[in-house]
Enzyme design. Structure first.
Site, PDB file in Angstrom:
ATOM      1  N   SER A   1       0.746  -1.157  -0.149  1.00 36.32           N
ATOM      2  CA  SER A   1       0.060   0.086   0.060  1.00 36.32           C
ATOM      3  C   SER A   1       0.934   1.283   0.002  1.00 36.32           C
ATOM      4  O   SER A   1       0.351   2.314  -0.221  1.00 36.32           O
ATOM      5  CB  SER A   1      -0.970   0.022   1.186  1.00 36.32           C
ATOM      6  OG  SER A   1      -0.070   0.079   2.259  1.00 36.32           O
TER       7      SER A   1
ATOM      8  N   LYS B   1      -6.262   5.205   8.139  1.00 38.54           N
ATOM      9  CA  LYS B   1      -5.130   6.063   7.376  1.00 38.54           C
ATOM     10  C   LYS B   1      -5.526   7.290   7.369  1.00 38.54           C
ATOM     11  O   LYS B   1      -4.452   8.182   7.925  1.00 38.54           O
ATOM     12  CB  LYS B   1      -4.691   5.199   6.082  1.00 38.54           C
ATOM     13  CG  LYS B   1      -3.924   3.901   6.048  1.00 38.54           C
ATOM     14  CD  LYS B   1      -3.710   3.202   4.966  1.00 38.54           C
ATOM     15  CE  LYS B   1      -3.132   1.759   4.922  1.00 38.54           C
ATOM     16  NZ  LYS B   1      -2.814   1.525   3.680  1.00 38.54           N
TER      17      LYS B   1
END
Length: 829
Positions: free
Chosen positions: A678, A721
């Site tokens: 990611s 996040k």
């Protein structure tokens, strides 16, 4: 309708600006719910959203073929156990009650007790009937042997033997008298003595007799001694014949006492052939061992005397079970379905070998471990025979030999009592080998998906035994219909657990939290464990507030307080950043430096955390060095993402000349393992910045994976996040330019906190959804990425143009260096 009430329309091209606040969180429309309280709603027939699993359970339970046992797989707390139990209880109630089973004494092989199947409810009757039979025989047998008729006939048998013995001695005495010899009985035995004129011949007289006469007397005595020996040899045969006659007499009278009582038992169980055959064996054994009842009567009378009770200590049970030989005529009822309604549904929480297949218990008696068939105890397979046995696969696999024992029983379709000690020959105690009982049980295993896949891959017998798989869903589509059914499910949980019901706002907030738990604005989590826990905690806070119904505020308070309880590690992580122990910039611009985002999961806690990623470059052979991999901190997925960056650079900038680049990438201040791809887009941005010598704005953080064509791909944990970087920005002060870059494919997953949505609405924070690396680098640097012209060249003032120019300079310098090195080698040669 905006994101608050429906899905956003599909886009036809790249986005041109940050996301609107309405795209960051989907809300449930309270007005569409149509009720004032969940108390008004009827509970759903089954757990919401599990139609696939329900159909699989019905199929597995209905099909009557070998191997179609069930494996129900789902995450812990998904409600798989309660769902299956509900379905099987409903089905079992309509099924016939299975048979009872008893163990009885095996007269031919005492160490192998026989199993007898009886119709449901007949097991108790059979057991009690045998016990009553024994009690009646305790009285009837001694009574008939005390009768006058028996005494007379026994006396007759004794008289016959005595007469035969007396007759034999009379014949001997007559023959001796004919030879003037008398048979004399002395304390030392029987002896032969000559006599004359009715007087015994004295030794001195015998010696004075003529020799011929003495020899004749001696010869007569020897002949008579031989006859006497023959007579004595007949005595044991006569005694044996007497005992035989007595046994026949005892059998005759015992049969009179037993036959009537046993005939009553046969009539009571006339339709069960096994019982009739067993009663025939009982009758034969009682007749052959009728003395047991006489001994038992004496023991019973002795036990009534003062001081003749059971011994002190723990031998009372041993004396009862092992000291009474009449227990051989009783029955050990191991499966009693007299009170069962329908087929049994048994859930075994501790699936050891003995808990599954039963055990043979032993009793310490006189310094030894002893047992008999009355000490056989049933296992879960016995109790569930004819029904369903539910077992947790993890608990089963953790018990030594339990998995193999269960498989063996399922393959053989029989339950055989065995123990690990016997398997390993760890004990030498004499035990029993009970007859196996036919197994007609449908076994249901519960487990996590990983357990199922591992068993499928590594146990070749597994697929043949568990051919039916029921997989629990984790999410359902968020639709108006699902909202209503979800509300009914919430009401059912409140009713089942005596919780306060919810008002429409509380239901709406629960639905929104379910979408957050699903990490998808188009899905709802149906994880019953999470739902029920949140409801319980919301009910607690509603009670604290004195509310009659659970409202949105109570649900939100439950969410907030849970995060506070488990959030210590998150707070310490953020504190390390705000105190600049961990270096993260949220303003300014840096070349070859970017804020990446990752998710940390510890127990129930998951939170986002920004991490500084840096890149350094130089002239080289076209390699990108992953420092995390070199020091074995990077996982395979992270290493794969770094290698993809090399593919992107070669495809875009290495078509005309080889890349003369060496670069290193590192997660700064990372002291644990790093895995996942990611951060690959952030690493590529960082690398492009370092090559182009163009600074990246540190007010942004980036997440997203990338492929070799430069397309940004979806990642997981997008909400955590974004919120992780947002919290750091809030702690340092929102400037209105800070934000996060996410893949466009993750927009549908956004269910952000209300404070993040409010900051975006007020223009204090921004979230950009991007599709390509070119889009992202423009936002991060403020410089156009640049498109190639017909010759494949990029504009000089673009990011791609700067990268191409820098790489060309590297290639020229490397070529020149190689030429100088060749010239130097020529001179040395």
């Amino acid at each position: 309708m905006a994101r608050e009430t429906e899905k956003s329309p599909k886009r036809s091209g790249p986005r041109t600006g940050p996301l609107a606040a309405g795209e960051l969180r989907r809300s449930c429309d309270i007005g569409c719910l149509g009720f004032a309280s969940t108390a008004e709603l009827s509970p759903p027939e089954h757990v919401f959203g599990q139609e696939r699993a329900i159909n699989a359970v019905h199929f597995g339970a209905d099909i009557a073929r070998e191997g179609y046992n069930l494996f129900v797989l789902g995450d812990p707390g998904s409600g798989k156990r309660s769902l299956v139990r509900q379905l099987l209880d409903q089905r079992a109630a309509a099924q016939p009650v299975p048979s009872d089973w008893v163990y009885v004494y095996n007269f031919a092989e005492p160490h192998r007790p026989n199993a007898i199947e009886l119709p449901a409810g007949q097991g108790v009757r059979f057991r009690d009937s045998l016990s009553q039979m024994v009690e009646e025989l305790r009285t009837a047998v001694p009574a008939i042997f005390d009768s006058e008729e028996y005494r007379v006939r026994r006396h007759a048998v004794d008289e016959i033997t005595q007469h035969q013995q007396q007759a034999a001695f009379e014949i001997l005495e007559k023959r001796a008298a004919e030879k003037s010899i008398r048979v004399v009985r002395t304390p030392a035995g029987i002896t032969l003595v000559p006599f004359r004129n009715n007087e015994l011949i004295k030794p001195e007289t015998f010696e004075a007799m003529p020799e011929a006469e003495r020899k004749q007397i001696e010869a007569d005595i020897q002949e008579l001694q031989r006859s006497m020996v023959q007579t004595f040899e007949r005595m044991p045969r006569l005694e044996k014949e007497r005992r035989k006659n007595l046994r026949e007499l005892n059998r005759e009278f015992a049969n009179l006492a037993v036959r009537e009582i046993l005939d009553e038992e046969r009539a009571a169980f006339a339709e069960i052939a096994e019982v009739r055959a067993y009663l025939d064996l009982v009758q034969a054994d009682i007749i052959n061992n009728v003395q047991l009842f006489a001994q038992s009567q004496e023991m019973q009378e002795a036990s009534e005397l003062p001081g003749a009770g059971q011994p002190e200590g723990g031998d009372g049970m041993a004396q009862t079970l092992l000291g009474n030989p009449l227990h051989r005529y009783e029955a050990n009822l191991i499966v009693d379905n007299s009170k069962t309604k329908g087929a049994p549904v048994v859930e075994e929480g501790k699936p050891t070998v003995q808990q599954l297949v039963g055990r043979v218990e032993h009793i310490a008696h006189m310094g030894a471990l002893v047992t008999n068939f009355m000490l056989i105890k049933p296992g879960a397979l016995h109790r569930a025979n004819g029904g369903y046995l539910l077992i947790d696969s993890r608990a089963l696999l953790m018990q030594p030999y339990a998995w193999d024992t269960l498989k063996r029983a399922m393959w053989n379709r029989e339950t055989r009592i065995e123990s690990p000690a016997d398997m390993l020959s760890l004990v030498s105690t004499i035990s029993l080998d009970p007859e196996p009982i036919p197994l007609r049980t449908k076994v249901v295993l519960f487990g996590e998906p990983l357990t199922y896949y591992l068993l499928s891959a590594h146990d070749p017998e597994f697929q043949g035994l568990f051919k039916t798989v029921a997989e629990m869903e984790t999410t359902v589509d968020w639709t108006p219909q699902s909202e209503r059914i979800y509300a009914r499910q919430l009401g059912a949980i409140c009713q089942a657990e005596a919780l306060r019901h919810l008002d429409p706002s509380g239901v709406a907030r629960m639905i929104e939290q379910a979408a957050r738990h699903a990490a998808d604005a188009e899905k709802l989590s149906i994880h019953l464990g999470h739902i029920a826990d949140l409801l319980r905690e919301a009910d607690y806070w509603a009670g604290k507030a004195g509310a009659e119904l659970i409202a949105a505020a109570h649900v939100q308070q439950a969410v907030d307080m849970r995060e506070q309880r488990i959030g210590r590690i998150r707070e310490k992580s953020q504190e390390a950043i705000t105190r600049e122990i961990v270096l993260i910039d949220t303003d300014g611009a840096r070349v070859g430096q970017i804020n990446g985002l990752s998710v940390l999961s510890i127990g129930d806690l998951s939170f986002g955390r920004p991490t500084r990623i840096s890149a350094r470059i130089g002239i080289g052979a076209g390699s990108v060095l992953d420092i995390e991999r070199e020091v074995e901190l990077g996982g395979p997925l992270h290493s794969k993402g770094v290698l993809i960056l090399s593919g992107f650079l070669r495809e875009r900038f290495g078509m005309q000349s080889p890349l003369a680049l060496t670069a290193s990438l590192v997660f700064e201040q990372s002291y644990g393992g790093v895995d996942g791809d990611s951060a690959s887009s952030a690493e590529l941005y960082c690398l492009l910045s370092a090559i182009a010598e163009t600074p990246i704005k540190q007010c942004f953080a980036v997440t997203g994976s990338v492929n070799q064509h430069g397309q940004v791909q979806a990642i997981g944990g997008v909400n955590e996040k974004i919120e992780g970087f947002f919290d750091i920005c809030v702690a340092r002060g929102l400037t209105g330019v800070q934000g996060v870059l996410i893949p466009s494919a993750n927009v549908m997953h956004l269910m952000l906190r209300q404070d993040v949505v409010a900051a975006v609405r007020d223009g204090l924070f921004h979230i950009h959804a991007i599709d390509s690396i070119d889009q992202g680098i423009e936002i991060l640097t403020g410089v156009k990425a640049g498109e190639p012209n017909a010759d494949g060249r990029y504009p000089e003032d673009s990011i791609n143009g700067r990268v191409a120019a820098r790489l060309a300079a590297f290639a020229k310098a490397r070529k020149a260096s190689a030429g100088d090195e060749e010239a130097g080698n020529g001179k040395r040669a």
